[in-house]
Design a protein around this motif. Structure first.
Motif, PDB file in Angstrom:
ATOM      1  N   THR A   1      -3.664 -10.126  -3.389  1.00 10.30           N
ATOM      2  CA  THR A   1      -4.068  -9.635  -2.062  1.00 10.30           C
ATOM      3  C   THR A   1      -4.109 -10.844  -1.134  1.00 10.30           C
ATOM      4  O   THR A   1      -4.089 -11.992  -1.608  1.00 10.30           O
TER       5      THR A   1
ATOM      6  N   GLN B   1       2.850  -5.822   1.495  1.00  9.81           N
ATOM      7  CA  GLN B   1       2.976  -4.500   0.869  1.00  9.81           C
ATOM      8  C   GLN B   1       4.382  -4.238   0.321  1.00  9.81           C
ATOM      9  O   GLN B   1       4.546  -3.597  -0.712  1.00  9.81           O
ATOM     10  N   THR B   2       5.416  -4.768   0.978  1.00 14.17           N
ATOM     11  CA  THR B   2       6.777  -4.425   0.545  1.00 14.17           C
ATOM     12  C   THR B   2       7.056  -4.894  -0.883  1.00 14.17           C
ATOM     13  O   THR B   2       7.629  -4.159  -1.686  1.00 14.17           O
TER      14      THR B   2
ATOM     15  N   LYS C   1       4.922  -5.324  -3.235  1.00 17.26           N
ATOM     16  CA  LYS C   1       4.180  -4.453  -4.162  1.00 17.26           C
ATOM     17  C   LYS C   1       4.939  -3.144  -4.363  1.00 17.26           C
ATOM     18  O   LYS C   1       5.077  -2.656  -5.483  1.00 17.26           O
ATOM     19  N   ASN C   2       5.419  -2.575  -3.271  1.00 13.61           N
ATOM     20  CA  ASN C   2       6.181  -1.323  -3.370  1.00 13.61           C
ATOM     21  C   ASN C   2       7.392  -1.513  -4.269  1.00 13.61           C
ATOM     22  O   ASN C   2       7.690  -0.681  -5.127  1.00 13.61           O
TER      23      ASN C   2
ATOM     24  N   GLN D   1       5.214   6.381  -3.228  1.00 13.59           N
ATOM     25  CA  GLN D   1       4.667   5.044  -2.992  1.00 13.59           C
ATOM     26  C   GLN D   1       4.634   4.753  -1.489  1.00 13.59           C
ATOM     27  O   GLN D   1       3.771   4.025  -1.006  1.00 13.59           O
TER      28      GLN D   1
ATOM     29  N   GLY E   1       1.413   3.275   0.247  1.00 17.01           N
ATOM     30  CA  GLY E   1       1.460   1.978   0.934  1.00 17.01           C
ATOM     31  C   GLY E   1       1.396   2.103   2.448  1.00 17.01           C
ATOM     32  O   GLY E   1       1.444   1.092   3.150  1.00 17.01           O
TER      33      GLY E   1
ATOM     34  N   GLU F   1       0.138   2.376   6.211  1.00 23.99           N
ATOM     35  CA  GLU F   1      -1.009   1.711   6.836  1.00 23.99           C
ATOM     36  C   GLU F   1      -2.214   2.648   6.856  1.00 23.99           C
ATOM     37  O   GLU F   1      -2.108   3.787   7.310  1.00 23.99           O
TER      38      GLU F   1
END
Ligand code: NAD
Length: 734
Positions: A82, A293-294, A296-297, A682, A686, A688
């Motif tokens: 994070t 985030q990308t 993680k996706n 996802q 993910g 916002e």
């Protein structure tokens, strides 16, 4: 022995230290905490020994006791990073870089003896070595695929490939595409120095290098070194610099993929400073990606979900695999021809049947063309191509299907015809042959009624072009048995494709959901929005195909046919058909303007006599566009993305979909849902603000554009409970 746990120190009387990468707790070596500690301990010991007696260490060989050389970063750790823990990641990464650098600059020859795949972190360790020998083991791959997971090589991979190959080659050959090379192609491209056929030969070559180069150093640590091809501070190079953003744009189409941009920045900025500073720059860009985030996706989808899907989480347990030996393919049209090729490529004998010997032979001709192309490009040998073609028998005689243990039907999309062709052959093939239909929309349960053994009947939905598309959607009919499901799953894996499993419904998962994407794009044209903006919105959302051009490919008469059948089915079941605003646009295009799509020579686009796509049809502006009418660009993109995501939730509610991983993988590999999202569910996770943020935005879209955007109950419920879309068996949560 040192105290290190994942790197074994082995030293013989000749002064060569072999560092054996061998994590005792995992099947593959990764850059986990144990590795970090081990590497520090190893670097300390090497320095201490050389300091005490410079002759005690003559050279160092990195090799591995696992099947792969080294697997790379630990994705389980990376997916949890994070913004708060990013600093820790930065420090951990810098420590690895420091330790590899200490070994690289020890003044002793360092060799990577790569006994198997060296991807990502594994290749970065090898890059820190002065000499790389790769064992030409089957399936062995070399490269930096981080970009495909939304990351960059943060273990010195950018810094060293730029110094090894020059900025342009490093970007194009290694970093931006994430190409995975076979050892021989890695040799051709200058990524390794030697290839060996056996482990002994590999180790012998490593030792020979040490013997011949007692004072080896990296090219970039030698006096007078310059980056091949120059750097942006040199006028000749600077002239080419503007081409890079253009390349980047071509690669991402303007879609939100941050990794290529960070890779470019790390390469260019890092080329203008000293090695150590370049390492810090690379680390910062890496951490920025890892905390976003990308990545993680993409890690969730392309690593964890793909693994879950391919490893058979959906395959019924306890059923012995029985590889298919001989398959009957019914219908040698576009799909049948591609299915025949894919099966023959996997070593399965194929009987390819059509109504006439000529059309069957034409279907085999497709494989002949693909084989000739593969031979001419050096991707296969003539011998292998001949063997593949010899496995395909074209025929018009049903009796030739004797002995087939599986059937894949791909005749016209007509239930009566499909019933007929199965009836014709069901007693000729093996008495327990698996019976599959490649229908793209018709309910499997209804098609199964045409055969006697309904429990052996199943949907096997391939995508076009079959030889390239990696996904197959398996559809379980109401009476399909577990045995058939297991066999269908195994058959898809046998031909090296990825199987998702869904329950029966009209259009199943993929055909139904992609219909929403297309409808939304077409509806916007009907509202009067500039067609070119609609196309741009789809491209910049990350869809591989623009929406109106995709409609043209599929032909405008297809949604009309599907609509008619679906409407009838809904009304027969006592329901009311919910018309979509796209319908009037399609009707006008076909009925008023005779534009049915590419195969008809005219659609939303103009087409040349050779079928090549030209400009958007100017008539669209004349008949549909309201000049000056605009909606926010973000709304245009999200109408497409949301329409697909919302219907996927409805499919979960209806029990058609039963797994989140299948939905994510099916959406990316089957119907072009943008990869940066990590897949259609996802995307919701993910978004916002998470699920509550998604629900709020869906309500806003519903208010603006219609009730079809209202969030389904399951979505609202999950948002209220603070849950996300995940499978119980999913190994990680992004
Ligand atoms: P196509 O028109 O290219 O081929 C159909 C073939 O079936 C023709 O060669 C025809 O001669 C043959 N055929 C007709 N009657 C026959 C019979 N009695 N016995 C043997 N062969 C017979 O169609 P296609 O695009 O290959 O589609 C075939 C099936 O695959 C359809 O059900 C379609 O919905 C489905 N599908 C198509 C796509 C796609 O992108 N085109 C994708 C997935 C699934």
């Amino acid at each position: 022995m040192t105290e290190s746990t994942t790197i074994r120190w082995e030293q013989d009387g000749t002064g060569v230290v072999t560092l054996v990468l061998d994590d005792p707790d995992q099947s593959a070596n990764t850059m986990n905490q144990a590795f970090r500690q081990s590497l520090t301990a190893i670097a300390d010991r090497l320095e201490a020994e050389v300091r005490a007696d410079p002759e005690s260490v003559r050279g160092i060989v990195f090799t591995s006791a696992k099947k792969t050389f080294f697997a790379g970063g630990d994705l389980r750790d990376l997916i949890r990073v994070t913004p708060d823990t990013a600093q820790q990641l930065l420090e951990g990464g810098l420590a690895i870089k420091r330790d590899l650098r200490r070994i690289e600059t020890l003044g002793k020859p360092v060799v990577a003896a790569m006994n198997g795949a060296a991807l990502g972190g594994g290749f970065e360790i090898a890059l820190a070595c002065h000499h790389r020998v790769a064992l030409d083991a089957p399936g062995s791959r070399i490269g930096c695929p981080e970009v495909t997971l939304g990351l960059l090589p943060g273990g010195g991979g950018v810094v060293r490939t730029v110094r090894l190959l020059g900025i342009a080659d490093a970007l194009l050959k290694v970093l931006l595409q994430g190409t995975q090379y076979t050892p021989r192609r890695a040799l051709d491209n200058g990524l390794v120095h030697e290839v060996a056929d056996t482990r002994e030969e590999m180790l012998a070559k490593a030792r020979a290098f040490i013997d011949a180069n007692p004072e080896s150093a990296q090219p970039w640590d030698r006096p007078g070194y310059r980056i091949p091809g120059g750097t942006p501070s040199q006028p000749k190079f600077a002239a080419n610099l503007p081409a890079f953003p253009a390349n980047l744009r071509k690669q991402t189409n303007g879609a939100p993929y941050p990794a290529p941009r960070n890779i470019l920045a790390a390469a260019v900025e890092g080329s203008q400073v000293d090695f150590e500073t370049a390492q810090v720059i690379e680390a910062r860009y890496f951490v920025e990606l890892a905390a976003g985030q990308t990545a993680k996706n993409m890690i969730q989808a392309f690593f964890f979900d793909l693994q879950a899907v391919n490893s058979g989480a959906n395959r019924p347990r306890g059923i012995e695999p029985r590889p298919v030996r001989k398959v009957a393919v019914l219908g040698a049209g576009m799909m049948g021809a591609g299915i025949a090729y894919s099966c023959a490529r996997a070593g399965i004998d194929v009987v390819l049947k059509d109504v006439s010997a000529e059309s069957a032979a034409k279907g085999k001709g497709y494989s002949e063309k693909l084989c000739a192309k593969a031979v001419s490009r050096g991707r296969t040998t003539q011998e292998k191509a001949d063997a593949l073609l010899a496995r395909i028998t074209p025929t018009a005689d049903p009796n030739d299907l004797a002995g087939c243990d599986a059937v894949i039907e791909a005749v016209f999309e007509d239930p009566a015809l499909k019933h007929k062709v199965f009836q014709e052959i069901q007693h000729i093939v093996e008495p327990d042959a698996l019976l599959c239909s490649n229908t793209s929309t018709l309910p499997i349960t209804v098609l199964a009624e045409g055969v006697e053994r309904q429990d052996d009947f199943i949907g096997l939905h391939f995508f076009s072009p079959v030889d390239k598309m990696p996904l197959v959607e398996i559809i379980k009919g109401a009476r399909t048995g577990d045995e058939a499901l297991a066999r269908a799953f195994d058959l898809v894996r046998q031909i090296s494709k990825t199987p998702i499993v869904v329950n029966d419904s009209r259009g199943f998962f993929t055909s139904r959901v992609i219909g929403h994407f297309i409808n939304e794009g077409v509806a916007m044209v009907g509202e009067g929005i500039e067609p070119a903006s609609v196309e741009q919105a789809a491209a910049q959302a990350g869809y591989p195909a623009k929406v109106l051009s995709l409609m043209d490919e599929l032909t405008l008469t297809l949604p009309r046919k599907i609509r008619k059948e679906s409407k009838q089915a809904v009304e027969e079941a006592g329901g009311t058909w919910q018309a979509h605003p796209a319908e009037t646009v399609v009707d006008r295009m076909v009925d008023d303007f005779g534009r049915t799509g590419r195969s008809g020579g005219a659609g939303f686009y103009e087409y040349g006599d050779d079928g090549r796509r030209g400009q958007l049809w100017p008539g669209l502006r004349e008949h549909f566009t309201r000049p000056g009418h605009r909606i926010p660009f973000e709304d245009m993109q999200e109408r497409m993305l949301f329409s697909e995501a919302l219907d996927t939730v409805r499919l979960l509610e209806e029990g058609v979909l039963t797994s989140v991983a299948d939905a994510n993988i099916g959406s990316i590999l089957g119907i072009g849902f943008p990869g940066w999202t990590g897949g259609v569910l996802q995307y919701i996770n993910g978004y916002e603000g998470g699920l509550p943020g998604f629900v709020a935005r869906a309500r806003q879209l519903a208010e603006r554009y219609g009730e079809r955007f209202a969030p389904p109950a399951l979505l609202v419920e999950k948002a209220d409970k603070g849950e996300r879309f995940t499978d119980a068996r999913r190994p990680a949560d992004a």
